[in-house]
Design a protein around this motif. Structure first.
Motif, PDB file in Angstrom:
ATOM      1  N   TYR A  60      36.253  41.672  48.092  1.00 14.50           N
ATOM      2  CA  TYR A  60      36.073  40.884  46.873  1.00 14.50           C
ATOM      3  C   TYR A  60      34.741  40.127  46.907  1.00 14.50           C
ATOM      4  CZ  TYR A  60      36.624  36.797  43.828  1.00 14.50           C
ATOM      5  OH  TYR A  60      36.421  35.797  42.905  1.00 14.50           O
ATOM      6  N   LEU A  61      34.459  39.451  48.027  1.00 14.92           N
ATOM      7  CA  LEU A  61      33.218  38.683  48.140  1.00 14.92           C
ATOM      8  C   LEU A  61      31.998  39.594  48.122  1.00 14.92           C
ATOM      9  CD1 LEU A  61      34.294  36.059  50.846  1.00 14.92           C
ATOM     10  CD2 LEU A  61      34.030  35.696  48.371  1.00 14.92           C
ATOM     11  N   ALA A  62      32.122  40.770  48.741  1.00 17.15           N
ATOM     12  CA  ALA A  62      31.016  41.732  48.709  1.00 17.15           C
ATOM     13  C   ALA A  62      30.753  42.196  47.281  1.00 17.15           C
ATOM     14  CB  ALA A  62      31.326  42.923  49.608  1.00 17.15           C
ATOM     15  N   GLY A  63      31.821  42.424  46.529  1.00 16.05           N
ATOM     16  CA  GLY A  63      31.660  42.823  45.132  1.00 16.05           C
ATOM     17  C   GLY A  63      30.952  41.753  44.326  1.00 16.05           C
ATOM     18  N   LEU A  64      31.349  40.482  44.524  1.00 16.30           N
ATOM     19  CA  LEU A  64      30.685  39.382  43.817  1.00 16.30           C
ATOM     20  C   LEU A  64      29.208  39.320  44.184  1.00 16.30           C
ATOM     21  CD1 LEU A  64      33.211  36.384  43.993  1.00 16.30           C
ATOM     22  CD2 LEU A  64      32.681  37.852  42.034  1.00 16.30           C
ATOM     23  N   ALA A  65      28.889  39.465  45.469  1.00 23.07           N
ATOM     24  CA  ALA A  65      27.488  39.417  45.904  1.00 23.07           C
ATOM     25  C   ALA A  65      26.685  40.543  45.273  1.00 23.07           C
ATOM     26  CB  ALA A  65      27.426  39.505  47.433  1.00 23.07           C
ATOM     27  N   LEU A  66      27.257  41.734  45.233  1.00 20.50           N
ATOM     28  CA  LEU A  66      26.554  42.877  44.637  1.00 20.50           C
ATOM     29  C   LEU A  66      26.348  42.677  43.141  1.00 20.50           C
ATOM     30  CD1 LEU A  66      28.389  45.778  46.517  1.00 20.50           C
ATOM     31  CD2 LEU A  66      25.973  45.177  46.739  1.00 20.50           C
ATOM     32  N   GLY A  67      27.294  41.986  42.506  1.00 19.67           N
ATOM     33  CA  GLY A  67      27.165  41.729  41.079  1.00 19.67           C
ATOM     34  C   GLY A  67      26.064  40.741  40.746  1.00 19.67           C
ATOM     35  N   ARG A  68      25.718  39.897  41.707  1.00 19.36           N
ATOM     36  CA  ARG A  68      24.717  38.860  41.459  1.00 19.36           C
ATOM     37  C   ARG A  68      23.331  39.233  41.976  1.00 19.36           C
ATOM     38  NH1 ARG A  68      28.538  33.742  43.304  1.00 19.36           N
ATOM     39  NH2 ARG A  68      29.939  33.800  41.486  1.00 19.36           N
ATOM     40  N   LEU A  69      23.282  40.078  43.015  1.00 15.01           N
ATOM     41  CA  LEU A  69      21.995  40.436  43.612  1.00 15.01           C
ATOM     42  C   LEU A  69      21.296  41.519  42.801  1.00 15.01           C
ATOM     43  CD1 LEU A  69      23.051  40.556  47.378  1.00 15.01           C
ATOM     44  CD2 LEU A  69      21.658  38.788  46.270  1.00 15.01           C
ATOM     45  N   ARG A 143      27.042  51.137  43.105  1.00 20.29           N
ATOM     46  CA  ARG A 143      26.465  52.219  42.303  1.00 20.29           C
ATOM     47  C   ARG A 143      26.421  51.895  40.816  1.00 20.29           C
ATOM     48  NH1 ARG A 143      29.771  57.336  45.034  1.00 20.29           N
ATOM     49  NH2 ARG A 143      28.497  57.526  46.933  1.00 20.29           N
ATOM     50  N   GLY A 144      27.072  50.816  40.401  1.00 18.18           N
ATOM     51  CA  GLY A 144      27.093  50.460  38.988  1.00 18.18           C
ATOM     52  C   GLY A 144      28.153  51.196  38.200  1.00 18.18           C
ATOM     53  N   HIS A 145      29.100  51.847  38.886  1.00 21.81           N
ATOM     54  CA  HIS A 145      30.170  52.569  38.188  1.00 21.81           C
ATOM     55  C   HIS A 145      31.197  51.609  37.595  1.00 21.81           C
ATOM     56  CE1 HIS A 145      29.326  56.370  40.835  1.00 21.81           C
ATOM     57  NE2 HIS A 145      28.364  56.108  39.970  1.00 21.81           N
ATOM     58  N   ILE A 146      31.373  50.454  38.245  1.00 23.54           N
ATOM     59  CA  ILE A 146      32.260  49.419  37.728  1.00 23.54           C
ATOM     60  C   ILE A 146      31.580  48.071  37.921  1.00 23.54           C
ATOM     61  CG2 ILE A 146      34.431  50.647  38.139  1.00 23.54           C
ATOM     62  CD1 ILE A 146      34.765  49.009  40.692  1.00 23.54           C
ATOM     63  N   ALA A 147      32.006  47.094  37.132  1.00 27.87           N
ATOM     64  CA  ALA A 147      31.476  45.733  37.281  1.00 27.87           C
ATOM     65  C   ALA A 147      32.222  45.036  38.404  1.00 27.87           C
ATOM     66  CB  ALA A 147      31.640  44.970  35.976  1.00 27.87           C
ATOM     67  N   ALA A 148      31.549  44.101  39.052  1.00 24.38           N
ATOM     68  CA  ALA A 148      32.199  43.312  40.093  1.00 24.38           C
ATOM     69  C   ALA A 148      33.350  42.520  39.486  1.00 24.38           C
ATOM     70  CB  ALA A 148      31.190  42.373  40.749  1.00 24.38           C
ATOM     71  N   GLU A 149      34.497  42.573  40.126  1.00 18.93           N
ATOM     72  CA  GLU A 149      35.679  41.890  39.614  1.00 18.93           C
ATOM     73  C   GLU A 149      35.643  40.415  40.012  1.00 18.93           C
ATOM     74  OE1 GLU A 149      38.505  40.865  37.605  1.00 18.93           O
ATOM     75  OE2 GLU A 149      38.115  43.040  37.524  1.00 18.93           O
ATOM     76  N   ARG A 150      35.725  39.530  39.003  1.00 16.63           N
ATOM     77  CA  ARG A 150      35.653  38.096  39.274  1.00 16.63           C
ATOM     78  C   ARG A 150      36.990  37.517  39.736  1.00 16.63           C
ATOM     79  NH1 ARG A 150      31.190  35.514  37.808  1.00 16.63           N
ATOM     80  NH2 ARG A 150      29.612  36.620  36.609  1.00 16.63           N
ATOM     81  N   SER A 151      38.058  38.212  39.451  1.00 22.66           N
ATOM     82  CA  SER A 151      39.388  37.703  39.794  1.00 22.66           C
ATOM     83  C   SER A 151      39.822  38.228  41.162  1.00 22.66           C
ATOM     84  CB  SER A 151      40.400  38.122  38.723  1.00 22.66           C
ATOM     85  OG  SER A 151      41.719  37.871  39.165  1.00 22.66           O
ATOM     86  N   LEU A 152      39.991  37.309  42.117  1.00 27.36           N
ATOM     87  CA  LEU A 152      40.520  37.711  43.427  1.00 27.36           C
ATOM     88  C   LEU A 152      41.923  38.276  43.273  1.00 27.36           C
ATOM     89  CD1 LEU A 152      40.463  37.818  46.524  1.00 27.36           C
ATOM     90  CD2 LEU A 152      41.201  35.419  46.549  1.00 27.36           C
ATOM     91  N   LEU A 153      42.692  37.735  42.349  1.00 27.19           N
ATOM     92  CA  LEU A 153      44.067  38.207  42.125  1.00 27.19           C
ATOM     93  C   LEU A 153      44.081  39.684  41.745  1.00 27.19           C
ATOM     94  CD1 LEU A 153      47.079  37.435  41.889  1.00 27.19           C
ATOM     95  CD2 LEU A 153      46.649  36.910  39.471  1.00 27.19           C
ATOM     96  N   ASP A 154      43.143  40.098  40.887  1.00 27.47           N
ATOM     97  CA  ASP A 154      43.084  41.499  40.464  1.00 27.47           C
ATOM     98  C   ASP A 154      42.756  42.416  41.637  1.00 27.47           C
ATOM     99  OD1 ASP A 154      43.628  40.568  37.983  1.00 27.47           O
ATOM    100  OD2 ASP A 154      41.793  41.269  37.017  1.00 27.47           O
ATOM    101  N   VAL A 155      41.808  41.996  42.486  1.00 23.04           N
ATOM    102  CA  VAL A 155      41.449  42.810  43.652  1.00 23.04           C
ATOM    103  C   VAL A 155      42.608  42.865  44.636  1.00 23.04           C
ATOM    104  CG1 VAL A 155      39.819  43.102  45.550  1.00 23.04           C
ATOM    105  CG2 VAL A 155      39.007  42.279  43.340  1.00 23.04           C
ATOM    106  N   MET A 156      43.330  41.761  44.788  1.00 25.11           N
ATOM    107  CA  MET A 156      44.501  41.757  45.670  1.00 25.11           C
ATOM    108  C   MET A 156      45.563  42.722  45.176  1.00 25.11           C
ATOM    109  SD  MET A 156      44.948  37.701  46.606  1.00 25.11           S
ATOM    110  CE  MET A 156      46.424  38.014  47.601  1.00 25.11           C
ATOM    111  N   LEU A 157      45.818  42.740  43.871  1.00 29.52           N
ATOM    112  CA  LEU A 157      46.823  43.654  43.331  1.00 29.52           C
ATOM    113  C   LEU A 157      46.361  45.104  43.458  1.00 29.52           C
ATOM    114  CD1 LEU A 157      49.509  44.126  41.988  1.00 29.52           C
ATOM    115  CD2 LEU A 157      48.454  43.633  39.763  1.00 29.52           C
ATOM    116  N   PHE A 158      45.077  45.336  43.219  1.00 35.85           N
ATOM    117  CA  PHE A 158      44.519  46.686  43.362  1.00 35.85           C
ATOM    118  C   PHE A 158      44.719  47.228  44.779  1.00 35.85           C
ATOM    119  CE2 PHE A 158      40.470  48.544  45.055  1.00 35.85           C
ATOM    120  CZ  PHE A 158      40.718  49.855  44.675  1.00 35.85           C
TER     121      PHE A 158
END
Length: 483
Positions: A60-69, A143-158
């Motif tokens: 989750y944190l890696a996704g957020l970082a990739l979304g901002r960098l 790769r830009g195929h999906i946007a970084a998920e801001r909700s930790l809850l969504d990533v946990m359920l995934f």
């Protein structure tokens, strides 16, 4: 908690009832499903729920970082470090003992024996599957195929959704996260498909796979030197059907349970034993894994873009590493290497035959059609037996057992106590369904979707009772739980 048990049946009824009562509260439903999924996982060993959460948080944190960098170098560093951490955790739990045992054998053979730091490590169930899901999420964000998920809850359920948590299918975030954010809706089609898939999955696992395992495959592979060649032949055919029914049965149940909760998973098996080539087989067998290996390993290695020699290399490396993914044993290494080598050889032979083939004057002529049909049949038989040969290494508990199995085909004078008409019939039945119309299950689901809800529930309950009565005693774990 195993699917074909009373405790799971009670668990699912509670999840189904509460889950749908929360459909007006999307966030509340997500929290409940995450809690239920962690309970399901912790039922086996609660200590590993912390590992599941820790890897989820890292992804989750890696996704957020990739979304901002925005700097390519930093983005590469983040995705690289995350993949290394994910694979490092997997490697430690899955391969630490295998590596030290192999190193100890090499050092002993060289006369350099040392006391190595052996540890008793328990393999967390499903670690390969949720690790691959985490990697796919981070790489897809990169790769830009999906946007970084801001909700930790969504990533946990995934990552933790219980139907597919411990043995797949390997679900992609792009397919699943939009569904959990859409309004929850249970349609007749969902219920009908879920009912058919759960019943077919239970029948495959509890009846066909379990009978073949306990009465044929396990005894034959326990000591191949003690049985005759006919038992060995029927035994490997039996294992081909057993592992298909066991694993595709789990996938059917997982996809069916997800459908009953309002979510759609993609098909994971497509009658693989009707494949007319190894390439076709891997398009039909464990589709979520084979496409994962293609998208996140074969294509990044270069795929087929840089000439034939590198294509053969990439095919071999992909299947070789796929073999290692299945387990820390030399038998899995041989299994993966064999498939990789044969895929390359198949590609080479096909290219040469295409070069030598004369142009057909009449592509639609009768002789051409007969020739194409005969070639197709030969391809199916040849591919099936190549796959069965490799299954010997996959199933054997050691390389020596696999060699004993192969040596046993030299003597056809031994007994054949295990090749009973009942078991041969189960093998034939399992293979027969490989050649039925591929949309048979969907047609059956369409035929029952108009039934009233109470009648559908009665059908599901009655079907489960019939399967339970027909199955052998005991509950065998699914084969892919160990991977």
């Amino acid at each position: 908690m195993l699917f074909p048990t009373l405790e799971f049946g009670i668990f699912f009824l509670i999840v189904f009832t509460i889950g749908w009562s929360l459909r007006a509260s999307p966030e509340g439903r997500k929290y409940f499903l995450v809690g239920a999924s962690y309970l399901f996982y912790g039922w086996w060993d609660w200590r590993f729920t912390g590992l599941l959460f820790a890897t989820t948080l890292i992804n989750y944190l890696a996704g957020l970082a990739l979304g901002r960098l925005s700097r390519p170098g930093l983005r590469k560093l983040v995705v690289g470090l995350t993949v290394v951490v994910d694979l490092g955790v997997l490697a430690f739990f899955k391969y630490y003992g295998f590596f030290l045992t192999s190193l100890d054998e090499v050092l002993t053979a060289l006369g350099l024996h040392r006391d190595l730091p052996f540890l008793e490590i328990i393999l967390p169930i499903g670690i390969s599957f949720f690790t691959f899901q985490g990697i796919s999420y981070v790489v897809d964000v990169y790769r830009g195929h999906i946007a970084a998920e801001r909700s930790l809850l969504d990533v946990m359920l995934f990552k933790s959704f219980f139907p597919q948590l411990v043995a797949g299918p390997i679900v992609r975030a792009a397919d699943f996260i939009p569904q959990i954010n859409a309004p929850a809706r249970l349609t007749r089609e969902h219920v009908a498909i879920g009912t058919v898939l759960v019943l077919t999955g239970l029948a495959k696992k509890m009846v066909i796979a379990n009978y073949l395992a306990t009465e044929l495959v396990d005894p034959v592979f326990f000591d191949p030197t003690a049985v005759g060649a006919l038992d060995l032949l029927v035994g490997i055919y039996g294992y081909a059907v057993q592992i298909y029914c066991d694993f595709s049965g789990y996938s059917d149940i997982a996809i069916g349970i997800a459908a009953l909760l309002g979510y759609r998973f993609r098909e994971n098996f497509d009658q693989p034993y009707r494949a007319s080539s190894l390439q076709d087989f891997w398009r039909r067998w464990h589709i979520s894994l084979s496409t994962w290996l293609r998208d996140y390993l074969y294509i990044p290695l270069g795929g087929s873009r840089y000439g034939e020699a590198k294509t053969y290399r990439n095919l071999f490396l992909t299947m070789f590493l796929g073999g290692i993914w299945h387990g820390a044993a030399w038998t899995f290494v041989v299994w993966g290497a064999f498939h990789g080598a044969m895929l390359g050889l198949e590609r080479f032979v096909r290219a040469k035959l295409d070069e030598l083939a004369p142009p057909h004057a009449d592509e639609e002529g009768l002789l051409t059609k007969i020739g194409n049909f005969a070639q197709h049949v030969v391809g199916i038989v040849w591919t099936f037996h190549l796959v069965c040969f490799a299954w010997i290494f996959f199933r054997s508990d050691s390389f020596g057992t696999a060699l004993d199995y192969l040596k046993g085909f030299a003597d056809w004078t031994g007994s054949h106590d295990h090749a009973t008409p009942f078991l041969v019939g189960l093998v034939a039945l399992g293979l027969f369904f490989q050649f039925t119309p591929r949309n048979l299950g969907r047609e059956l689901a369409l035929s029952i979707r108009a039934l009233p809800a109470p009648l559908l529930g009665l059908l599901l309950g009655a079907g489960i009772l019939v399967i339970w009565a027909a199955a052998p005693e005991g509950v065998a774990p699914f084969i892919y739980f160990q991977f």
